[in-house]
Design an enzyme around this catalytic site. Sequence first.
Site, PDB file in Angstrom:
ATOM      1  N   SER A  14       0.812  -1.226   0.000  1.00 26.21           N
ATOM      2  CA  SER A  14       0.000   0.000   0.000  1.00 26.21           C
ATOM      3  C   SER A  14       0.846   1.277   0.000  1.00 26.21           C
ATOM      4  O   SER A  14       1.780   1.427   0.784  1.00 26.21           O
ATOM      5  CB  SER A  14      -0.914   0.024   1.233  1.00 26.21           C
ATOM      6  OG  SER A  14      -1.572   1.281   1.290  1.00 26.21           O
ATOM      7  N   LEU A  15       0.472   2.188  -0.883  1.00 32.47           N
ATOM      8  CA  LEU A  15       1.179   3.467  -0.955  1.00 32.47           C
ATOM      9  C   LEU A  15       0.441   4.565  -0.195  1.00 32.47           C
ATOM     10  O   LEU A  15       0.870   5.714  -0.192  1.00 32.47           O
ATOM     11  CB  LEU A  15       1.358   3.878  -2.426  1.00 32.47           C
ATOM     12  CG  LEU A  15       2.266   2.963  -3.259  1.00 32.47           C
ATOM     13  CD1 LEU A  15       2.284   3.403  -4.712  1.00 32.47           C
ATOM     14  CD2 LEU A  15       3.681   2.924  -2.712  1.00 32.47           C
ATOM     15  N   LYS A  65     -13.336  -4.320   2.819  1.00 31.62           N
ATOM     16  CA  LYS A  65     -14.232  -3.192   2.512  1.00 31.62           C
ATOM     17  C   LYS A  65     -15.687  -3.495   2.835  1.00 31.62           C
ATOM     18  O   LYS A  65     -16.453  -2.597   3.176  1.00 31.62           O
ATOM     19  CB  LYS A  65     -14.101  -2.796   1.032  1.00 31.62           C
ATOM     20  CG  LYS A  65     -12.783  -2.110   0.756  1.00 31.62           C
ATOM     21  CD  LYS A  65     -12.684  -1.574  -0.654  1.00 31.62           C
ATOM     22  CE  LYS A  65     -11.323  -0.920  -0.812  1.00 31.62           C
ATOM     23  NZ  LYS A  65     -11.194  -0.058  -1.959  1.00 31.62           N
ATOM     24  N   ALA A 126     -14.659  -8.807 -10.243  1.00 33.81           N
ATOM     25  CA  ALA A 126     -15.723  -8.405  -9.297  1.00 33.81           C
ATOM     26  C   ALA A 126     -15.146  -8.205  -7.900  1.00 33.81           C
ATOM     27  O   ALA A 126     -15.793  -8.514  -6.908  1.00 33.81           O
ATOM     28  CB  ALA A 126     -16.816  -9.468  -9.300  1.00 33.81           C
ATOM     29  N   GLY A 128     -13.298  -6.062  -4.620  1.00 33.43           N
ATOM     30  CA  GLY A 128     -13.848  -5.142  -3.631  1.00 33.43           C
ATOM     31  C   GLY A 128     -14.210  -3.754  -4.133  1.00 33.43           C
ATOM     32  O   GLY A 128     -15.106  -3.112  -3.592  1.00 33.43           O
ATOM     33  N   VAL A 129     -13.562  -3.286  -5.183  1.00 28.91           N
ATOM     34  CA  VAL A 129     -13.768  -1.894  -5.593  1.00 28.91           C
ATOM     35  C   VAL A 129     -14.849  -1.757  -6.687  1.00 28.91           C
ATOM     36  O   VAL A 129     -15.246  -0.655  -7.047  1.00 28.91           O
ATOM     37  CB  VAL A 129     -12.398  -1.301  -6.039  1.00 28.91           C
ATOM     38  CG1 VAL A 129     -12.062  -1.685  -7.464  1.00 28.91           C
ATOM     39  CG2 VAL A 129     -12.361   0.196  -5.842  1.00 28.91           C
ATOM     40  N   THR A 151     -15.492 -16.246 -11.036  1.00 21.78           N
ATOM     41  CA  THR A 151     -16.437 -16.865 -10.094  1.00 21.78           C
ATOM     42  C   THR A 151     -17.783 -16.160 -10.267  1.00 21.78           C
ATOM     43  O   THR A 151     -17.969 -15.030  -9.818  1.00 21.78           O
ATOM     44  CB  THR A 151     -15.929 -16.710  -8.642  1.00 21.78           C
ATOM     45  OG1 THR A 151     -14.572 -17.126  -8.602  1.00 21.78           O
ATOM     46  CG2 THR A 151     -16.750 -17.508  -7.666  1.00 21.78           C
ATOM     47  N   LYS A 154     -20.042 -14.206  -7.585  1.00 25.53           N
ATOM     48  CA  LYS A 154     -19.659 -12.852  -7.136  1.00 25.53           C
ATOM     49  C   LYS A 154     -20.267 -11.799  -8.061  1.00 25.53           C
ATOM     50  O   LYS A 154     -20.678 -10.732  -7.619  1.00 25.53           O
ATOM     51  CB  LYS A 154     -18.140 -12.703  -7.127  1.00 25.53           C
ATOM     52  CG  LYS A 154     -17.509 -13.116  -5.833  1.00 25.53           C
ATOM     53  CD  LYS A 154     -16.209 -12.325  -5.634  1.00 25.53           C
ATOM     54  CE  LYS A 154     -15.105 -13.219  -5.154  1.00 25.53           C
ATOM     55  NZ  LYS A 154     -13.779 -12.603  -5.306  1.00 25.53           N
ATOM     56  N   GLY A 232      -4.848   2.981 -12.610  1.00 24.86           N
ATOM     57  CA  GLY A 232      -5.629   3.364 -11.433  1.00 24.86           C
ATOM     58  C   GLY A 232      -4.992   4.399 -10.514  1.00 24.86           C
ATOM     59  O   GLY A 232      -5.509   4.664  -9.428  1.00 24.86           O
TER      60      GLY A 232
HETATM   61  P1  ATR Z   1     -11.459  -9.517  -3.423  1.00 21.24           P
HETATM   62  O1  ATR Z   1     -12.103 -10.513  -4.371  1.00 21.24           O
HETATM   63  O2  ATR Z   1     -11.037 -10.135  -2.117  1.00 21.24           O
HETATM   64  O3  ATR Z   1     -12.202  -8.244  -3.262  1.00 21.24           O
HETATM   65  P2  ATR Z   1      -9.721  -8.253  -5.285  1.00 21.24           P
HETATM   66  O4  ATR Z   1      -8.235  -8.287  -5.421  1.00 21.24           O
HETATM   67  O5  ATR Z   1     -10.381  -6.946  -5.156  1.00 21.24           O
HETATM   68  O6  ATR Z   1     -10.062  -9.178  -4.069  1.00 21.24           O
HETATM   69  O7  ATR Z   1     -10.393  -9.028  -6.489  1.00 21.24           O
HETATM   70  C1  ATR Z   1      -9.792 -10.024  -7.161  1.00 21.24           C
HETATM   71  C2  ATR Z   1     -10.484 -10.141  -8.523  1.00 21.24           C
HETATM   72  O8  ATR Z   1      -9.558 -10.694  -9.442  1.00 21.24           O
HETATM   73  C3  ATR Z   1     -11.670 -11.086  -8.507  1.00 21.24           C
HETATM   74  O9  ATR Z   1     -12.603 -10.650  -9.452  1.00 21.24           O
HETATM   75  C4  ATR Z   1     -11.026 -12.398  -8.932  1.00 21.24           C
HETATM   76  O10 ATR Z   1     -11.886 -13.333  -9.495  1.00 21.24           O
HETATM   77  P3  ATR Z   1     -12.617 -14.438  -8.573  1.00 21.24           P
HETATM   78  O11 ATR Z   1     -13.781 -13.731  -7.964  1.00 21.24           O
HETATM   79  O12 ATR Z   1     -13.001 -15.501  -9.516  1.00 21.24           O
HETATM   80  O13 ATR Z   1     -11.595 -14.875  -7.568  1.00 21.24           O
HETATM   81  C5  ATR Z   1     -10.078 -11.905  -9.977  1.00 21.24           C
HETATM   82  N1  ATR Z   1      -8.988 -12.836 -10.250  1.00 21.24           N
HETATM   83  C6  ATR Z   1      -7.871 -13.016  -9.522  1.00 21.24           C
HETATM   84  N2  ATR Z   1      -7.062 -13.928 -10.091  1.00 21.24           N
HETATM   85  C7  ATR Z   1      -7.702 -14.354 -11.216  1.00 21.24           C
HETATM   86  C8  ATR Z   1      -7.384 -15.288 -12.262  1.00 21.24           C
HETATM   87  N3  ATR Z   1      -6.243 -15.984 -12.261  1.00 21.24           N
HETATM   88  N4  ATR Z   1      -8.270 -15.454 -13.265  1.00 21.24           N
HETATM   89  C9  ATR Z   1      -9.433 -14.749 -13.271  1.00 21.24           C
HETATM   90  N5  ATR Z   1      -9.796 -13.847 -12.335  1.00 21.24           N
HETATM   91  C10 ATR Z   1      -8.944 -13.655 -11.316  1.00 21.24           C
END
Ligand code: ATR
Length: 264
Positions: A14-15, A65, A126, A128-129, A151, A154, A232
């Site tokens: 984190s920055l 979040k 999908a 957290g943001v 997934t 979500k 971003g």
């Molecule tokens: P969080 O899901 O805890 O909020 P995030 O870093 O904000 O964390 O979100 C990660 C996102 O990247 C998710 O949409 C995740 O998809 P899943 O919901 O299926 O986990 C996506 N993501 C991360 N690695 C991925 C991969 N190898 N292929 C496709 N989607 C990926």
Amino acid sequence: MKKYLVIGNPIGHSLSPKLHNYWIKKNNIEAVYDKQELKNHDLKDLIIKIRNKEINGINVTVPFKNEIISYLDKLSHEADLTKSVNTVYLEDDKVIGHNTDIEGFELAIKNINYDISEKQIFIVGAGGVVSSIILALKKMKASKILLSNRTKNKAENLKKIFRDLEIIDWGKLPDFDVVINATSIGLDKNDELNIDFSKIKNGRLFYDVIYNPKQTNFIKNAKKLGNKTENGKKMFIYQAAAAFKIWHGIKPEIDDKINDLLDE
Ligand code: ATR
């Protein structure tokens, strides 16, 4: 000395401390901003510290979040609409959760003079943001928002909040004016999003929520195909500026030094 924190897991990258401590110093405020890696079961005690004024404010990042909401006394309208909190503060003895990511994204888009109105937006991921980005896009009058996530449930959970969201099967590519990478793919510079964007006409806007690294493969490939790109970083700076304003009552200046500071 007032104390502020950003919490997350992981949090090493984190920055936020760099940026907030820069503004704190520049505005001669007696405060310090730190980062702390937490587990879910630490949230309750942390909120007690805010109530007791041992901590004056926190920023919240992945994956808390949404989880933090159940410990708070009150949500701002924006935090409630998105079910996402990135800024916490005490007001009239109540611990309030607010969301400055919405404003962060909106100002970042305005900063590049891009007109979202009547545009079709494709969000990949999908995390957290995303609920904040969707709300900002709706405020800016996007005509349609499509979303795809590995997934699917979500994505479907987001559709419960935003009924007119269109869910796209993972791996399918719809037409769009703007595509937003909201996955964590790209945090490692070798990461590749497995989508072939060469089928889409050029001149689109490719927006990556990731700002470190500055140029993900998503951005590099988009440029090669003749598209506009944005990472971003500005969203990150604007969400931080809005949190700073809430805590300190001062709108911090976004000066040239900040770019260097965040690139170091
Ligand atoms: P969080 O899901 O805890 O909020 P995030 O870093 O904000 O964390 O979100 C990660 C996102 O990247 C998710 O949409 C995740 O998809 P899943 O919901 O299926 O986990 C996506 N993501 C991360 N690695 C991925 C991969 N190898 N292929 C496709 N989607 C990926």
